[in-house]
Design a protein around this motif. Sequence first.
Motif, PDB file in Angstrom:
ATOM      1  N   ALA A   5     -23.951 -78.363  29.781  1.00 14.70           N
ATOM      2  CA  ALA A   5     -23.410 -77.021  29.947  1.00 14.70           C
ATOM      3  C   ALA A   5     -23.152 -76.430  28.580  1.00 14.70           C
ATOM      4  CB  ALA A   5     -22.116 -77.089  30.743  1.00 14.70           C
ATOM      5  N   LEU A  36     -22.693 -76.399  40.693  1.00 16.35           N
ATOM      6  CA  LEU A  36     -23.075 -74.990  40.792  1.00 16.35           C
ATOM      7  C   LEU A  36     -22.766 -74.434  42.178  1.00 16.35           C
ATOM      8  CD1 LEU A  36     -26.516 -75.122  38.925  1.00 16.35           C
ATOM      9  CD2 LEU A  36     -24.329 -74.295  38.027  1.00 16.35           C
ATOM     10  N   ASP A  55     -23.973 -64.008  36.695  1.00 16.45           N
ATOM     11  CA  ASP A  55     -23.205 -64.196  35.459  1.00 16.45           C
ATOM     12  C   ASP A  55     -21.852 -64.830  35.763  1.00 16.45           C
ATOM     13  OD1 ASP A  55     -25.004 -63.209  33.576  1.00 16.45           O
ATOM     14  OD2 ASP A  55     -24.385 -61.135  33.919  1.00 16.45           O
ATOM     15  N   ALA A  58     -22.310 -68.540  36.815  1.00 13.09           N
ATOM     16  CA  ALA A  58     -22.581 -69.378  35.646  1.00 13.09           C
ATOM     17  C   ALA A  58     -21.310 -69.587  34.833  1.00 13.09           C
ATOM     18  CB  ALA A  58     -23.668 -68.739  34.782  1.00 13.09           C
ATOM     19  N   GLU A  59     -20.554 -68.517  34.637  1.00 15.83           N
ATOM     20  CA  GLU A  59     -19.300 -68.612  33.884  1.00 15.83           C
ATOM     21  C   GLU A  59     -18.318 -69.546  34.582  1.00 15.83           C
ATOM     22  OE1 GLU A  59     -16.312 -68.003  31.075  1.00 15.83           O
ATOM     23  OE2 GLU A  59     -18.452 -67.526  30.995  1.00 15.83           O
ATOM     24  N   VAL A  63     -21.746 -73.071  32.686  1.00 17.12           N
ATOM     25  CA  VAL A  63     -23.118 -73.294  32.235  1.00 17.12           C
ATOM     26  C   VAL A  63     -23.724 -71.973  31.789  1.00 17.12           C
ATOM     27  CG1 VAL A  63     -23.387 -75.212  33.858  1.00 17.12           C
ATOM     28  CG2 VAL A  63     -24.168 -72.924  34.512  1.00 17.12           C
ATOM     29  N   SER A  64     -24.856 -72.077  31.127  1.00 21.68           N
ATOM     30  CA  SER A  64     -25.578 -70.869  30.763  1.00 21.68           C
ATOM     31  C   SER A  64     -26.371 -70.380  31.963  1.00 21.68           C
ATOM     32  CB  SER A  64     -26.537 -71.157  29.598  1.00 21.68           C
ATOM     33  OG  SER A  64     -27.517 -72.089  29.992  1.00 21.68           O
ATOM     34  N   LYS A  65     -26.741 -69.115  31.956  1.00 17.77           N
ATOM     35  CA  LYS A  65     -27.552 -68.587  33.061  1.00 17.77           C
ATOM     36  C   LYS A  65     -28.887 -69.304  33.186  1.00 17.77           C
ATOM     37  CE  LYS A  65     -27.809 -64.303  34.222  1.00 17.77           C
ATOM     38  NZ  LYS A  65     -28.014 -62.832  34.167  1.00 17.77           N
ATOM     39  N   LEU A  68     -28.383 -72.264  35.313  1.00 20.40           N
ATOM     40  CA  LEU A  68     -28.196 -71.861  36.702  1.00 20.40           C
ATOM     41  C   LEU A  68     -29.534 -71.535  37.356  1.00 20.40           C
ATOM     42  CD1 LEU A  68     -26.401 -71.113  39.097  1.00 20.40           C
ATOM     43  CD2 LEU A  68     -26.048 -68.853  38.050  1.00 20.40           C
ATOM     44  N   TYR A  69     -30.385 -70.809  36.630  1.00 20.54           N
ATOM     45  CA  TYR A  69     -31.671 -70.419  37.190  1.00 20.54           C
ATOM     46  C   TYR A  69     -32.653 -71.589  37.281  1.00 20.54           C
ATOM     47  CZ  TYR A  69     -30.558 -65.457  37.292  1.00 20.54           C
ATOM     48  OH  TYR A  69     -30.001 -64.239  37.607  1.00 20.54           O
TER      49      TYR A  69
END
Length: 221
Positions: A5, A36, A55, A58-59, A63-65, A68-69
């Motif tokens: 993360a 997630l 956003d 993820a926050e 983690v970063s976006k 997540l994606y």
Amino acid sequence: MTETAHPQSQGTSESTGSAQFSRGVRLPRTERRAQLLAAAQQVFAANGYHAAAMDDIAERAGVSKPVLYQHFPGKLDLYIALLESHVDSLVKAVQGALSSTTDNKQRVKNAVGAFFDFVNGDAGAFRMVFESDLRGEPSVQEAVDRATSASVDAITETITADAGLDEEKARLLAVGLVGLSQVSARFWLTHHSSMSRDDAVALTSTLAWRGIGAGFPLQHP
């Protein structure tokens, strides 16, 4: 496979809540996915589907976006994955209630209790299943329908085996029990002030049992 993360930026507030997940922690893929989904549950429960943002999820997960994606290509994919996990939990609870005993009266009570426990658990979970604002989305409707149909299937199988009814009649009774349990549980959650969960389950299951148990006794004890 593990993922890291993104580190928490300096000065970031903890105002996102006590459920904020740890950052900078390497997790296996399955654990990251579960993290997630848990973060998404919190955001969807707080904001609803349409106002929830990737956003924010993820926050909340820390983690970063892009991370997540990697797991969920879009918000709808994430929502459906979460919805499916809630449906699975409910169906397993109903199946477990039926298989936990051979006493049919207790089976009815346990099945009713499974719905009450689901509704009384994570409010966001039962609202996603029973009050989803995305019913017009076919994949969402399919998951929502499965919550009822799989529960009805499990109860139908039990009634057919134990009450000597044909499948059509057993299914109608199963639909009635599922509908009674679901609606009663949601009403109790919304309106109860002093009635305990156990009292509510006992009252509802007594109504169901006096109809099913008395009207259709066990054919082969």
